[in-house]
Design an enzyme around this catalytic site. Structure first.
Site, mmCIF file in Angstrom:
data_model
loop_
_atom_site.group_PDB
_atom_site.id
_atom_site.type_symbol
_atom_site.label_atom_id
_atom_site.label_comp_id
_atom_site.label_asym_id
_atom_site.label_seq_id
_atom_site.Cartn_x
_atom_site.Cartn_y
_atom_site.Cartn_z
ATOM 1 N N SER A 24 0.835 -1.213 0.000
ATOM 2 C CA SER A 24 0.000 0.000 0.000
ATOM 3 C C SER A 24 0.865 1.257 0.000
ATOM 4 O O SER A 24 0.350 2.370 -0.010
ATOM 5 C CB SER A 24 -0.940 0.019 1.212
ATOM 6 N N HIS A 157 -39.502 22.166 -10.949
ATOM 7 C CA HIS A 157 -39.634 21.301 -12.137
ATOM 8 C C HIS A 157 -39.002 21.943 -13.372
ATOM 9 O O HIS A 157 -39.387 21.647 -14.492
ATOM 10 C CB HIS A 157 -41.102 20.976 -12.443
ATOM 11 N N SER A 278 -13.918 25.212 -28.459
ATOM 12 C CA SER A 278 -14.073 23.956 -29.193
ATOM 13 C C SER A 278 -13.001 23.887 -30.266
ATOM 14 O O SER A 278 -12.625 24.907 -30.849
ATOM 15 C CB SER A 278 -15.460 23.913 -29.837
ATOM 16 N N LYS A 284 -17.777 28.508 -30.180
ATOM 17 C CA LYS A 284 -18.126 27.919 -28.890
ATOM 18 C C LYS A 284 -17.338 28.499 -27.727
ATOM 19 O O LYS A 284 -16.160 28.813 -27.832
ATOM 20 C CB LYS A 284 -17.877 26.384 -28.913
ATOM 21 N N ASN A 286 -17.357 26.926 -23.994
ATOM 22 C CA ASN A 286 -18.000 25.823 -23.273
ATOM 23 C C ASN A 286 -17.747 25.897 -21.761
ATOM 24 O O ASN A 286 -16.644 26.228 -21.339
ATOM 25 C CB ASN A 286 -17.469 24.483 -23.800
ATOM 26 N N GLU A 291 -18.845 21.614 -16.016
ATOM 27 C CA GLU A 291 -19.185 20.234 -16.377
ATOM 28 C C GLU A 291 -18.309 19.245 -15.606
ATOM 29 O O GLU A 291 -18.765 18.190 -15.166
ATOM 30 C CB GLU A 291 -19.018 20.023 -17.880
#
Ligand code: ARG
Length: 460
Positions: A24, A157, A278, A284, A286, A291
């Site tokens: 370990s 919702h 991108s 783009k 992003n 994310e």
């Protein structure tokens, strides 16, 4: 064979594949500093009760410092056949101090040792993460002040529901991360009893003083039962579960902003520093960082789950399965820290797209509930008021109008108790202004919360 601290009863060599399989050190070297801290406390206690001489204690304590320096300086060779961090450090001590080094492990086992190390390590981890959570809370609260007066559509919702002050939105996250800090504090509190002296699983016949090591290591008391000590990893489940919830909060926030920065929502503008381009589509920008914050939550949630599965079905006391606990814990800490180190800067620098938000604020009947509550104040039973507004909304929808476009006559057609004052609650700004319950998104309640949080987080 003699080189292995447990080699006495063995005459054959270990298969090198077994050494590679059971080691370990490749991951538990991260425990070196806390391992040394625990060993030094143990040595001082052994001297206090007469199991070590004063000069033996001093030699051990000093040599352990040197070994740790070499480990942190990257000069210390790790060898698979020495299994783990505990055996590496002890073997080095023996190599350098001979018989004196051979005394350190008196009245101790790697079982209480590794548990002590983990508790010290997790305690430090909790303190680091608590500090990062505080910074994130402050970032949200600061936005609560900067964006005061802005009105946001709020959703259930993912459908437009009611309007709130933007401050209410920012403070909602402050509350979530505050509960996270509370859970971590609970976990810290409960784990803070010392395993040291539990030995392998039964304690020891030697006259140790567990209170002394507990006190030196900042524990509240010695843990109560040696069998439990040897097997207890509850604290790791509590810790990673608390981190899993931190990740879930971060992930929900990230998801929300990923939606909000899309053309469809157009509610938030992320700065260049926290977006990426991108390789094929030149237009783009992003939200990759958000994310990945959302994506990395999977690892932390998995860590909590991994530990529960690891512990399920283990008989008392220590079992080698437990060695696997560190992989999950270290990854959960690293991942959480990485996300929390970036999050406050994103909160600080993202801009609410107030033009776009304001331009669409009268869409979606955000004032429908305000109208319903107006009718309730006019003595109309709640269910009747709900139905009435529902019919008005349906009518406006088919005629492509807003509730505030209706005339007083049209309102009076549905209920005679409606008068001019109805227009005071219609429109998004009015609908927010009249919210008054404690904890609501209305101006007074929101100001009270903002004051509370600024004081609580030491921002004023
Ligand atoms: N490396 C081991 C672990 O992390 C240390 C404890 C080993 N104990 C034993 N009885 N083999 O669990």
């Amino acid at each position: 064979m003699a080189e292995k601290p447990w080699g006495g009863r063995f005459s054959g060599e270990t298969d090198p594949r077994v050494e590679a399989f059971t080691e370990s050190i490749s991951f538990d070297h991260r425990l070196a500093a806390v391992d040394v801290r625990g060993s030094q406390a143990h040595a001082r206690m052994l001297a206090e009760v007469g199991l070590l001489a004063g000069d033996e204690r001093d030699a051990i304590v000093a040599e352990l410092d040197r070994i740790l320096e070499e480990i942190t300086g990257g000069e210390f060779p790790f060898r698979t056949e020495l299994e783990d961090v505990h055996m590496h450090i002890e073997s080095a001590l023996i190599e350098r101090l001979g018989d004196v080094g051979r005394k350190l492990h008196t009245a101790r086992s790697r079982n209480d040792q590794v548990s002590t190390d983990l508790k010290l390590y997790v305690r430090d981890g909790i303190d680091t993460i608590d500090g990062l959570l505080l910074e994130l809370q402050r970032a949200f609260v600061a936005r609560g002040k900067t964006d005061a007066g802005v009105i946001l559509p709020a959703y259930t919702h993912l459908q437009r529901a009611q309007p709130v002050q933007a401050t209410q939105y920012w403070l909602a996250y402050c509350e979530k991360f505050d509960r996270d800090r509370g859970r971590l504090a609970d976990c810290r509190n409960r784990l803070n009893v010392s395993p040291l002296g539990g030995a392998a699983l039964a304690g020891t016949s030697l006259p140790i003083d567990r209170k002394q090591t507990a006190t030196e290591l900042g524990f509240d008391a010695p843990a109560g039962n040696s069998l439990d000590i040897s097997s207890d990893r509850d604290f790791l489940v509590e810790f990673t579960s608390a981190l899993a919830l931190v990740s879930v909060h971060l992930s929900g926030w990230a998801e929300e902003w990923i939606l909000w920065c899309s053309t469809e929502f157009d509610m938030i503008i992320l700065p260049d520093a926290y977006t990426t381009g991108s390789s094929i589509m030149p237009q783009k920008r992003n939200p990759d960082v958000l994310e990945l914050i959302r994506g990395k939550s999977a690892r932390v949630i998995a860590a909590a789950n991994q530990l529960l599965v690891l512990l399920k079905g283990l008989p008392l006391a220590y079992n080698r399965d437990l060695q696997e606990d560190k992989i999950a814990v270290f990854d959960a800490i690293d991942t959480t820290v990485a996300c929390l180190e970036l999050a406050p800067a994103i909160v600080d620098t993202a801009q609410l797209n107030t033009d776009s938000i304001t331009a669409r604020l009268e869409e979606g009947f955000l004032d429908a509930t305000a109208l319903m509550e107006y009718l309730i104040r006019q003595q109309i039973p709640m269910r009747t008021a709900h139905e009435t507004v529902g019919r008005l909304v349906a009518r406006c929808e088919s005629e492509n109008r807003k509730l505030s476009d209706l005339t007083l006559e049209q309102f009076r057609d549905v209920h005679e108790s409606i008068d001019e004052s109805v227009f005071d609650v219609l429109g998004t700004a009015n609908a927010v202004a009249i919210l008054q319950s404690q904890g609501s998104g209305g101006p007074d309640a929101v100001n009270a919360s903002l004051t509370h949080w600024r004081q609580a987080l030491g921002m004023d």
